[in-house]
Design a protein around this motif. Sequence first.
Motif, PDB file in Angstrom:
ATOM      1  N   GLU A  18       0.823  -1.214   0.000  1.00  0.00           N
ATOM      2  CA  GLU A  18       0.000   0.000   0.000  1.00  0.00           C
ATOM      3  C   GLU A  18       0.854   1.260   0.000  1.00  0.00           C
ATOM      4  OE1 GLU A  18      -3.236   0.334  -0.467  1.00  0.00           O
ATOM      5  OE2 GLU A  18      -3.484  -1.841  -0.592  1.00  0.00           O
ATOM      6  N   ARG A  19       1.936   1.260   0.775  1.00  0.00           N
ATOM      7  CA  ARG A  19       2.818   2.434   0.826  1.00  0.00           C
ATOM      8  C   ARG A  19       3.516   2.633  -0.517  1.00  0.00           C
ATOM      9  NH1 ARG A  19       3.533   7.458   2.375  1.00  0.00           N
ATOM     10  NH2 ARG A  19       5.659   7.928   2.981  1.00  0.00           N
ATOM     11  N   ARG A  20       3.968   1.531  -1.121  1.00  0.00           N
ATOM     12  CA  ARG A  20       4.642   1.634  -2.425  1.00  0.00           C
ATOM     13  C   ARG A  20       3.694   2.206  -3.468  1.00  0.00           C
ATOM     14  NH1 ARG A  20       4.667  -1.528  -6.757  1.00  0.00           N
ATOM     15  NH2 ARG A  20       3.777  -3.356  -5.728  1.00  0.00           N
ATOM     16  N   LYS A  21       2.470   1.730  -3.486  1.00  0.00           N
ATOM     17  CA  LYS A  21       1.482   2.237  -4.435  1.00  0.00           C
ATOM     18  C   LYS A  21       1.168   3.704  -4.166  1.00  0.00           C
ATOM     19  CE  LYS A  21       0.720  -1.154  -7.142  1.00  0.00           C
ATOM     20  NZ  LYS A  21       1.071  -1.012  -8.545  1.00  0.00           N
ATOM     21  N   GLN A  22       1.084   4.066  -2.881  1.00  0.00           N
ATOM     22  CA  GLN A  22       0.813   5.457  -2.504  1.00  0.00           C
ATOM     23  C   GLN A  22       1.890   6.384  -3.052  1.00  0.00           C
ATOM     24  OE1 GLN A  22       1.415   6.353   1.687  1.00  0.00           O
ATOM     25  NE2 GLN A  22      -0.285   7.810   1.659  1.00  0.00           N
ATOM     26  N   LEU A  23       3.122   5.923  -3.044  1.00  0.00           N
ATOM     27  CA  LEU A  23       4.239   6.731  -3.526  1.00  0.00           C
ATOM     28  C   LEU A  23       4.421   6.630  -5.040  1.00  0.00           C
ATOM     29  CD1 LEU A  23       6.756   5.910  -0.661  1.00  0.00           C
ATOM     30  CD2 LEU A  23       5.608   8.106  -1.051  1.00  0.00           C
ATOM     31  N   GLY A  24       3.724   5.706  -5.680  1.00  0.00           N
ATOM     32  CA  GLY A  24       3.821   5.560  -7.126  1.00  0.00           C
ATOM     33  C   GLY A  24       5.099   4.881  -7.586  1.00  0.00           C
ATOM     34  N   TRP A  25       5.675   4.049  -6.743  1.00  0.00           N
ATOM     35  CA  TRP A  25       6.929   3.375  -7.067  1.00  0.00           C
ATOM     36  C   TRP A  25       6.673   1.963  -7.572  1.00  0.00           C
ATOM     37  CZ3 TRP A  25       9.749   4.753  -1.861  1.00  0.00           C
ATOM     38  CH2 TRP A  25      10.059   6.122  -1.854  1.00  0.00           C
ATOM     39  N   SER A  26       7.582   1.467  -8.390  1.00  0.00           N
ATOM     40  CA  SER A  26       7.502   0.087  -8.874  1.00  0.00           C
ATOM     41  C   SER A  26       8.236  -0.834  -7.900  1.00  0.00           C
ATOM     42  CB  SER A  26       8.140  -0.030 -10.255  1.00  0.00           C
ATOM     43  OG  SER A  26       9.542   0.162 -10.167  1.00  0.00           O
ATOM     44  N   ARG A  27       7.926  -2.123  -7.998  1.00  0.00           N
ATOM     45  CA  ARG A  27       8.659  -3.099  -7.182  1.00  0.00           C
ATOM     46  C   ARG A  27      10.141  -3.087  -7.541  1.00  0.00           C
ATOM     47  NH1 ARG A  27       4.459  -7.965  -7.552  1.00  0.00           N
ATOM     48  NH2 ARG A  27       3.307  -7.550  -5.628  1.00  0.00           N
ATOM     49  N   GLY A  28      10.421  -2.939  -8.826  1.00  0.00           N
ATOM     50  CA  GLY A  28      11.807  -2.901  -9.273  1.00  0.00           C
ATOM     51  C   GLY A  28      12.572  -1.752  -8.656  1.00  0.00           C
ATOM     52  N   TYR A  29      11.929  -0.589  -8.605  1.00  0.00           N
ATOM     53  CA  TYR A  29      12.569   0.590  -8.012  1.00  0.00           C
ATOM     54  C   TYR A  29      12.879   0.350  -6.539  1.00  0.00           C
ATOM     55  CZ  TYR A  29      13.202   5.274  -6.185  1.00  0.00           C
ATOM     56  OH  TYR A  29      13.704   6.370  -5.533  1.00  0.00           O
ATOM     57  N   VAL A  30      11.890  -0.159  -5.790  1.00  0.00           N
ATOM     58  CA  VAL A  30      12.081  -0.388  -4.355  1.00  0.00           C
ATOM     59  C   VAL A  30      13.147  -1.443  -4.118  1.00  0.00           C
ATOM     60  CG1 VAL A  30      10.986  -1.214  -2.228  1.00  0.00           C
ATOM     61  CG2 VAL A  30       9.765   0.372  -3.727  1.00  0.00           C
ATOM     62  N   SER A  31      13.082  -2.539  -4.858  1.00  0.00           N
ATOM     63  CA  SER A  31      14.067  -3.602  -4.644  1.00  0.00           C
ATOM     64  C   SER A  31      15.483  -3.118  -4.941  1.00  0.00           C
ATOM     65  CB  SER A  31      13.727  -4.842  -5.479  1.00  0.00           C
ATOM     66  OG  SER A  31      13.717  -4.547  -6.851  1.00  0.00           O
ATOM     67  N   GLU A  32      15.627  -2.277  -5.945  1.00  0.00           N
ATOM     68  CA  GLU A  32      16.942  -1.711  -6.251  1.00  0.00           C
ATOM     69  C   GLU A  32      17.433  -0.826  -5.110  1.00  0.00           C
ATOM     70  OE1 GLU A  32      18.614   1.647  -9.247  1.00  0.00           O
ATOM     71  OE2 GLU A  32      17.354   0.105 -10.157  1.00  0.00           O
ATOM     72  N   LYS A  33      16.540   0.004  -4.569  1.00  0.00           N
ATOM     73  CA  LYS A  33      16.922   0.933  -3.502  1.00  0.00           C
ATOM     74  C   LYS A  33      17.317   0.217  -2.219  1.00  0.00           C
ATOM     75  CE  LYS A  33      16.918   4.511  -5.745  1.00  0.00           C
ATOM     76  NZ  LYS A  33      18.222   5.060  -6.021  1.00  0.00           N
ATOM     77  N   VAL A  34      16.705  -0.948  -1.950  1.00  0.00           N
ATOM     78  CA  VAL A  34      17.055  -1.682  -0.727  1.00  0.00           C
ATOM     79  C   VAL A  34      18.083  -2.778  -0.991  1.00  0.00           C
ATOM     80  CG1 VAL A  34      14.906  -1.142   0.467  1.00  0.00           C
ATOM     81  CG2 VAL A  34      15.066  -3.250  -0.848  1.00  0.00           C
ATOM     82  N   GLY A  35      18.543  -2.883  -2.239  1.00  0.00           N
ATOM     83  CA  GLY A  35      19.614  -3.826  -2.565  1.00  0.00           C
ATOM     84  C   GLY A  35      19.190  -5.281  -2.582  1.00  0.00           C
ATOM     85  N   LYS A  36      17.956  -5.545  -3.002  1.00  0.00           N
ATOM     86  CA  LYS A  36      17.452  -6.919  -3.068  1.00  0.00           C
ATOM     87  C   LYS A  36      16.925  -7.190  -4.465  1.00  0.00           C
ATOM     88  CE  LYS A  36      18.207  -7.398   1.279  1.00  0.00           C
ATOM     89  NZ  LYS A  36      19.374  -8.123   1.696  1.00  0.00           N
ATOM     90  N   VAL A  37      16.836  -8.463  -4.834  1.00  0.00           N
ATOM     91  CA  VAL A  37      16.271  -8.795  -6.143  1.00  0.00           C
ATOM     92  C   VAL A  37      14.763  -8.578  -6.092  1.00  0.00           C
ATOM     93  CG1 VAL A  37      18.115 -10.400  -6.799  1.00  0.00           C
ATOM     94  CG2 VAL A  37      16.079 -11.255  -5.632  1.00  0.00           C
ATOM     95  N   GLU A  38      14.194  -8.269  -7.244  1.00  0.00           N
ATOM     96  CA  GLU A  38      12.772  -7.921  -7.307  1.00  0.00           C
ATOM     97  C   GLU A  38      11.877  -9.065  -6.849  1.00  0.00           C
ATOM     98  OE1 GLU A  38       9.538  -6.066 -10.453  1.00  0.00           O
ATOM     99  OE2 GLU A  38      11.659  -6.100 -10.986  1.00  0.00           O
ATOM    100  N   LYS A  39      12.218 -10.300  -7.196  1.00  0.00           N
ATOM    101  CA  LYS A  39      11.388 -11.438  -6.792  1.00  0.00           C
ATOM    102  C   LYS A  39      11.321 -11.556  -5.274  1.00  0.00           C
ATOM    103  CE  LYS A  39      10.597 -16.385  -7.143  1.00  0.00           C
ATOM    104  NZ  LYS A  39       9.924 -16.348  -5.886  1.00  0.00           N
TER     105      LYS A  39
END
Length: 133
Positions: A18-39
């Motif tokens: 819900e927070r990711r959607k609220q910010l308009g971010w993709s899973r790929g973007y978030v996973s990159e920022k936290v240093g984890k693979v998207e899956k």
Amino acid sequence: MAQTKSYNRLMAGNRLYERRKQLGWSRGYVSEKVGKVEKYYADIERGSCGMSIETLIALSELYGLSMDYIIYGDPEGREEEITDRGEAVMNILKRLDPAEYECCLDMMLIFARRAEKPREQNAAGDVRRQNPA
């Protein structure tokens, strides 16, 4: 007797989704920022796997949410939620490498200078930029 809090991976994953959607971010973007693979990040959001303390900390900082809110859904933990987009931008900038950081600052400066140029209003009430002299 005090009530024991429990961790529900499905609910924690939903709060992150819900927070990711609220910010308009993709899973790929978030996973990159936290240093984890998207899956792996997708599995966290779906609640099909838990997350390490390091990942929890990184997501908490990225999203501007308290760790208690992510894990337990405590309403008090939402106080840390960043509602100001400027703060959200600053959180993202803090995670960039120096070259990316400088590039983003340059782009924001160019945009801000362009935005502050005088504007004129035509007879129809439309606002447009004045042509530079």
